[in-house]
Design a protein around this motif. Sequence first.
Motif, short mmCIF file in Angstrom:
data_model
loop_
_atom_site.label_atom_id
_atom_site.label_comp_id
_atom_site.label_asym_id
_atom_site.label_seq_id
_atom_site.Cartn_x
_atom_site.Cartn_y
_atom_site.Cartn_z
N MET A 147 48.51 -21.39 45.65
CA MET A 147 49.20 -21.05 46.90
C MET A 147 48.20 -20.91 48.04
SD MET A 147 51.84 -18.32 45.18
CE MET A 147 52.34 -17.55 46.72
N ALA A 148 47.06 -20.28 47.76
CA ALA A 148 46.04 -20.08 48.80
C ALA A 148 45.40 -21.40 49.20
CB ALA A 148 44.98 -19.11 48.29
N GLN A 149 45.32 -22.34 48.25
CA GLN A 149 44.68 -23.64 48.54
C GLN A 149 45.62 -24.59 49.26
OE1 GLN A 149 43.48 -24.88 44.62
NE2 GLN A 149 41.44 -23.96 44.79
N ARG A 150 46.90 -24.33 49.18
CA ARG A 150 47.88 -25.21 49.83
C ARG A 150 47.74 -25.10 51.35
NH1 ARG A 150 51.69 -29.31 49.09
NH2 ARG A 150 53.40 -29.09 50.55
N GLU A 151 47.52 -26.22 51.98
CA GLU A 151 47.27 -26.22 53.42
C GLU A 151 48.46 -25.66 54.20
OE1 GLU A 151 45.98 -29.35 57.00
OE2 GLU A 151 46.29 -30.06 54.94
N GLY A 152 48.17 -24.69 55.04
CA GLY A 152 49.20 -24.12 55.92
C GLY A 152 49.95 -22.94 55.36
N VAL A 153 49.92 -22.76 54.04
CA VAL A 153 50.71 -21.70 53.42
C VAL A 153 50.22 -20.32 53.84
CG1 VAL A 153 51.26 -20.57 51.23
CG2 VAL A 153 51.56 -23.03 51.46
N MET A 154 48.91 -20.13 53.84
CA MET A 154 48.37 -18.82 54.17
C MET A 154 48.75 -18.41 55.59
SD MET A 154 44.51 -17.35 53.47
CE MET A 154 44.38 -18.37 52.02
N GLY A 155 48.72 -19.37 56.49
CA GLY A 155 49.11 -19.09 57.87
C GLY A 155 50.58 -18.74 57.99
N LEU A 156 51.42 -19.41 57.20
CA LEU A 156 52.85 -19.13 57.23
C LEU A 156 53.14 -17.72 56.70
CD1 LEU A 156 54.31 -22.53 55.93
CD2 LEU A 156 54.46 -21.60 58.26
N VAL A 157 52.44 -17.33 55.64
CA VAL A 157 52.63 -15.99 55.09
C VAL A 157 52.21 -14.93 56.10
CG1 VAL A 157 51.91 -14.39 53.28
CG2 VAL A 157 52.36 -16.78 52.70
N GLU A 158 51.09 -15.18 56.75
CA GLU A 158 50.60 -14.23 57.75
C GLU A 158 51.58 -14.11 58.92
OE1 GLU A 158 46.52 -13.35 60.32
OE2 GLU A 158 46.98 -15.38 59.65
N ALA A 159 52.10 -15.25 59.38
CA ALA A 159 53.06 -15.24 60.49
C ALA A 159 54.34 -14.51 60.10
CB ALA A 159 53.36 -16.67 60.91
N ALA A 160 54.81 -14.76 58.87
CA ALA A 160 56.03 -14.09 58.42
C ALA A 160 55.83 -12.59 58.32
CB ALA A 160 56.45 -14.67 57.07
N ALA A 161 54.64 -12.16 57.91
CA ALA A 161 54.37 -10.73 57.78
C ALA A 161 54.39 -10.02 59.12
CB ALA A 161 53.02 -10.53 57.10
N LYS A 162 54.18 -10.78 60.20
CA LYS A 162 54.16 -10.19 61.54
C LYS A 162 55.44 -10.43 62.32
CE LYS A 162 49.13 -10.79 61.92
NZ LYS A 162 48.02 -11.45 62.68
N SER A 177 52.48 -8.98 53.90
CA SER A 177 51.12 -8.68 54.34
C SER A 177 50.19 -8.47 53.14
CB SER A 177 51.13 -7.43 55.22
OG SER A 177 49.82 -7.11 55.67
N GLY A 178 50.72 -7.79 52.13
CA GLY A 178 49.93 -7.60 50.91
C GLY A 178 49.67 -8.92 50.20
N LEU A 179 50.67 -9.81 50.22
CA LEU A 179 50.49 -11.12 49.61
C LEU A 179 49.43 -11.92 50.36
CD1 LEU A 179 51.25 -13.46 47.74
CD2 LEU A 179 53.17 -13.98 49.27
N HIS A 180 49.45 -11.83 51.68
CA HIS A 180 48.45 -12.54 52.48
C HIS A 180 47.04 -12.05 52.14
CE1 HIS A 180 46.10 -13.23 56.28
NE2 HIS A 180 46.51 -14.45 56.01
N ALA A 181 46.89 -10.75 51.96
CA ALA A 181 45.57 -10.19 51.60
C ALA A 181 45.13 -10.69 50.23
CB ALA A 181 45.64 -8.66 51.62
N LYS A 182 46.06 -10.77 49.30
CA LYS A 182 45.74 -11.27 47.96
C LYS A 182 45.33 -12.74 48.01
CE LYS A 182 48.41 -10.33 44.50
NZ LYS A 182 49.63 -10.16 43.66
N MET A 183 46.00 -13.51 48.86
CA MET A 183 45.67 -14.93 48.98
C MET A 183 44.29 -15.11 49.59
SD MET A 183 49.39 -16.42 50.20
CE MET A 183 48.83 -18.12 50.31
N LEU A 184 43.95 -14.29 50.57
CA LEU A 184 42.63 -14.36 51.16
C LEU A 184 41.56 -14.05 50.12
CD1 LEU A 184 43.16 -12.56 54.61
CD2 LEU A 184 42.58 -14.98 54.25
#
Length: 203
Positions: A147-162, A177-184
């Motif tokens: 999931m973290a390697q998939r292009e654009g996914v991390m940004g989408l998760v971060e945007a959704a968290a906000k 937000s917690g998921l985004h931290a785990k992906m990072l």
Amino acid sequence: ASAPLAGMANNNGPHTSEYLVAVPAAELTAAMDAEQGGIRTHLITLTSVAVGLYLAYFISPLVGSGTASTGVKLMESKDTLFQKTGLGRLRMMLRAGQAGFIAPAIDMGGVETILRLIVSSKDPAVAAEAMECLAEMAASDALLVLMAQREGVMGLVEAAAKDKKQIVDAAVRERLSGLHAKMLKAAAATPAGGGVVAVGGAR
């Protein structure tokens, strides 16, 4: 010639009754029932074997990438029933320890589709189911890396968290937000260049 046998019709003339053997009706019925019972048992056994072979041939191949791919296609439907069915398929596979078969769903954009359902679904039940599905996928270390390697996914998760406008539930935003931290964290721990990730079970 002997007299006709008692209780039996003698339509063959007075000289043939001596060759008839009287068999009680109860014995005849029992013998016929036993024979028919044996046939029924064999038929049931053969039917069970045939059904088992049919299921093994047609259903077993679906318990893999085919099911995951179908799940994504169902989630992409505009019908909430199909969306729930697709989410349910992925969650069923995860619970059965089949996380390895979810990788094709990620490659097909399954995470993006799940996020879209979380953010914009008008059915609260679908949004909640999507959030649970995403959390269960992230519970697998290998899937989390994919999931973290998939292009654009991390940004989408971060945007959704906000996104307080579309996701009014603060608890959902906190989970994202917690998921985004785990992906990072997963992305930072992955060697440069990525490579093939061995997909295992949930942690």
